[in-house]
Design a protein around this motif. Structure first.
Motif, mmCIF file in Angstrom:
data_model
loop_
_atom_site.group_PDB
_atom_site.id
_atom_site.type_symbol
_atom_site.label_atom_id
_atom_site.label_comp_id
_atom_site.label_asym_id
_atom_site.label_seq_id
_atom_site.Cartn_x
_atom_site.Cartn_y
_atom_site.Cartn_z
ATOM 1 N N VAL A 34 22.486 20.475 26.187
ATOM 2 C CA VAL A 34 22.811 19.718 24.985
ATOM 3 C C VAL A 34 21.526 19.273 24.303
ATOM 4 N N LEU A 35 21.415 19.607 23.002
ATOM 5 C CA LEU A 35 20.323 19.114 22.172
ATOM 6 C C LEU A 35 20.799 17.820 21.538
ATOM 7 N N LEU A 36 20.152 16.718 21.875
ATOM 8 C CA LEU A 36 20.608 15.387 21.476
ATOM 9 C C LEU A 36 19.547 14.691 20.640
ATOM 10 N N GLY A 37 19.990 14.050 19.556
ATOM 11 C CA GLY A 37 19.045 13.285 18.752
ATOM 12 C C GLY A 37 19.676 12.836 17.459
ATOM 13 N N PRO A 38 18.979 11.986 16.704
ATOM 14 C CA PRO A 38 19.516 11.483 15.440
ATOM 15 C C PRO A 38 19.456 12.542 14.356
ATOM 16 N N SER A 39 20.107 12.282 13.235
ATOM 17 C CA SER A 39 20.042 13.191 12.089
ATOM 18 C C SER A 39 18.586 13.388 11.680
ATOM 19 N N GLY A 40 18.231 14.651 11.411
ATOM 20 C CA GLY A 40 16.879 14.963 10.968
ATOM 21 C C GLY A 40 15.870 15.145 12.073
ATOM 22 N N CYS A 41 16.329 15.149 13.351
ATOM 23 C CA CYS A 41 15.370 15.268 14.453
ATOM 24 C C CYS A 41 14.959 16.711 14.720
ATOM 25 N N GLY A 42 15.711 17.694 14.171
ATOM 26 C CA GLY A 42 15.368 19.096 14.368
ATOM 27 C C GLY A 42 16.310 19.861 15.275
ATOM 28 N N LYS A 43 17.339 19.194 15.805
ATOM 29 C CA LYS A 43 18.219 19.863 16.767
ATOM 30 C C LYS A 43 19.024 20.995 16.141
ATOM 31 N N THR A 44 19.569 20.780 14.934
ATOM 32 C CA THR A 44 20.334 21.846 14.272
ATOM 33 C C THR A 44 19.405 22.955 13.800
ATOM 34 N N THR A 45 18.209 22.595 13.370
ATOM 35 C CA THR A 45 17.219 23.618 13.001
ATOM 36 C C THR A 45 16.932 24.523 14.183
ATOM 37 N N LEU A 46 16.749 23.946 15.360
ATOM 38 C CA LEU A 46 16.486 24.744 16.561
ATOM 39 C C LEU A 46 17.673 25.640 16.884
ATOM 40 N N LEU A 47 18.894 25.107 16.751
ATOM 41 C CA LEU A 47 20.094 25.914 16.993
ATOM 42 C C LEU A 47 20.155 27.086 16.022
ATOM 43 N N ASN A 48 19.839 26.832 14.754
ATOM 44 C CA ASN A 48 19.859 27.897 13.748
ATOM 45 C C ASN A 48 18.821 28.976 14.035
ATOM 46 N N THR A 192 24.550 17.602 19.420
ATOM 47 C CA THR A 192 25.299 16.385 19.124
ATOM 48 C C THR A 192 24.335 15.221 18.918
ATOM 49 N N HIS A 193 24.822 14.157 18.268
ATOM 50 C CA HIS A 193 24.055 12.912 18.171
ATOM 51 C C HIS A 193 24.680 11.833 19.039
ATOM 52 N N ASP A 194 25.737 12.187 19.792
ATOM 53 C CA ASP A 194 26.503 11.247 20.604
ATOM 54 C C ASP A 194 26.031 11.324 22.050
ATOM 55 N N GLN A 195 25.335 10.265 22.517
ATOM 56 C CA GLN A 195 24.775 10.312 23.869
ATOM 57 C C GLN A 195 25.847 10.311 24.950
ATOM 58 N N GLU A 196 26.990 9.659 24.710
ATOM 59 C CA GLU A 196 28.062 9.692 25.707
ATOM 60 C C GLU A 196 28.630 11.099 25.846
ATOM 61 N N GLU A 197 28.777 11.792 24.724
ATOM 62 C CA GLU A 197 29.248 13.176 24.763
ATOM 63 C C GLU A 197 28.258 14.047 25.532
ATOM 64 N N ALA A 198 26.970 13.854 25.260
ATOM 65 C CA ALA A 198 25.944 14.649 25.938
ATOM 66 C C ALA A 198 26.010 14.447 27.447
ATOM 67 N N MET A 199 26.143 13.193 27.888
ATOM 68 C CA MET A 199 26.172 12.922 29.327
ATOM 69 C C MET A 199 27.445 13.456 29.975
ATOM 70 N N VAL A 206 18.424 17.632 26.308
ATOM 71 C CA VAL A 206 17.124 17.713 25.642
ATOM 72 C C VAL A 206 17.142 16.706 24.500
ATOM 73 N N VAL A 207 16.396 15.619 24.645
ATOM 74 C CA VAL A 207 16.356 14.575 23.624
ATOM 75 C C VAL A 207 15.269 14.927 22.612
ATOM 76 N N LEU A 229 9.972 5.658 25.231
ATOM 77 C CA LEU A 229 10.725 4.534 24.683
ATOM 78 C C LEU A 229 11.826 5.016 23.755
ATOM 79 N N PHE A 230 11.552 6.078 23.000
ATOM 80 C CA PHE A 230 12.589 6.608 22.123
ATOM 81 C C PHE A 230 13.774 7.098 22.949
ATOM 82 N N SER A 231 13.508 7.860 23.997
ATOM 83 C CA SER A 231 14.578 8.382 24.844
ATOM 84 C C SER A 231 15.362 7.240 25.479
#
Length: 330
Positions: A34-48, A192-199, A206-207, A229-231
């Motif tokens: 799971v690629l996890l992070g807030p909007s704009g962190c690059g996770k969807t870019t990496l998926l694409n 996803t951006h949902d940490q509960e879903e990721a866990m 991958v944060v 600290l961010f993680s």
């Protein structure tokens, strides 16, 4: 079939904007990442980039050891499930699920049999003749998943596929998604951006933040022993206490200098690390626990959020000696 994915020093720039910066990641065949992070962190870019919807500015993407440079989405051993399902409303479920097979020239009887098999896999056995508008949101998501799996991809990419579902249905689909992945054995890369879903679903989380990987590991390790600290903050609520040479606003706590991170559920009236007396300021009942805000006597302006058991005595104004477990200094 399944295959591993290698991301080798990938960067993606759009003009001066940096969507990804020198990202490297290894995903094993059959792993649920799971690629996890807030909007704009690059996770969807990496998926694409994995799916071939864009080419990296630098670096390489390899699937099954093969460099994917110049290979478009249709020619890659991947399929993608999107949040909006993208089902064809004029087609039956069987036709939707078999569409990719039809584009690959698979005979009608064979694709009908495969579509029926995949619909059964996602709990929609015998519903090949139904149309999408007759289904609930969760059922339409299952059809989209069945369609993606029908073509037997080496890697299945999921771009926030559960984001449009309500909480109860989302949790049900999380369990089903994980069970399906175990049955088919395909490599899953889920955004996803949902940490509960990721866990709930991941073998490995991958944060990501600001185009970089902040943390990477099994859910329990990333939550209990975050590497940044961010993680720590993104994976759930956390109390942060500044420490300098072992000293903090609460007094001496532990050797070192940095920020001491304490999860709310790791604080209570017993533990390995004494935090001192504190006054209970506010309480809220959350069903599974009581969320309480304490003001430490030594530092009233440094509130501590604590998750107490359901039946705990929790009256605003009461004094309690607090202790913590699982401290992490970052």
């Amino acid at each position: 079939m399944t295959a591993g994915v290698e991301i080798e020093r990938v960067s993606q720039h759009y003009g001066r904007a940096k969507a990804l910066e020198d990202v490297s990641l290894s995903i094993a065949a059959g792993e649920f990442v799971v690629l996890l992070g807030p909007s704009g962190c690059g996770k969807t870019t990496l998926l694409n980039l994995i799916g071939g919807f864009a080419e990296p500015s630098s670096g390489r993407v390899l699937i099954g050891g093969r460099d994917m440079a110049g290979i478009g989405p249709r020619a890659r051993p991947t399929t993608t499930v999107f949040q909006d399902y993208a089902l064809f409303p004029h087609m039956t479920l069987g036709q939707n699920v078999g569409f990719g097979l039809k584009m690959r020239g698979v005979a009608r009887a064979a694709r009908q049999a495969r579509a029926a098999e995949m619909l059964a896999l996602v709990g929609l056995e015998g519903r090949s003749g139904v149309r999408p508008h007759e289904l609930s949101g969760g059922q339409r998501q299952r059809v989209a998943l069945a369609r993606a799996l029908a073509v037997e991809p080496d890697v299945l990419l999921l771009d926030e596929p559960l984001g449009a579902l309500d909480l109860k249905l989302r949790r049900q689909m999380q369990d089903e998604l994980k069970a399906i992945q175990r049955r088919v054995g395909t490599t899953f890369v889920h955004v996803t951006h949902d940490q509960e879903e990721a866990m709930a679903i991941a073998d490995r989380i991958v944060v990501m933040n600001a185009g970089r990987i902040e943390d990477d590991g099994p859910p329990s390790r990333v939550y209990l022993r975050p590497r940044s600290l961010f993680s720590a903050g993104f994976m759930g609520e956390v109390n942060k206490i500044p420490v300098t040479n072992g000293q903090s606003p609460l007094g001496p706590l532990m050797p070192g200098t940095g920020t001491l991170c304490l999860r709310p559920e790791a604080i209570g009236d017993q533990g390995e690390l004494p935090l001192g007396p504190a006054r209970l300021e506010e309480v809220a009942f959350f069903g599974t626990h009581i969320r309480a805000r304490f003001a430490p006597q030594a530092a009233p302006d440094l509130p501590l959020m604590v998750h107490l058991p359901q039946g705990a005595e929790a009256r605003p104004g009461m004094m309690t000696n607090l202790f913590a477990n699982n401290p992490v200094l970052l």
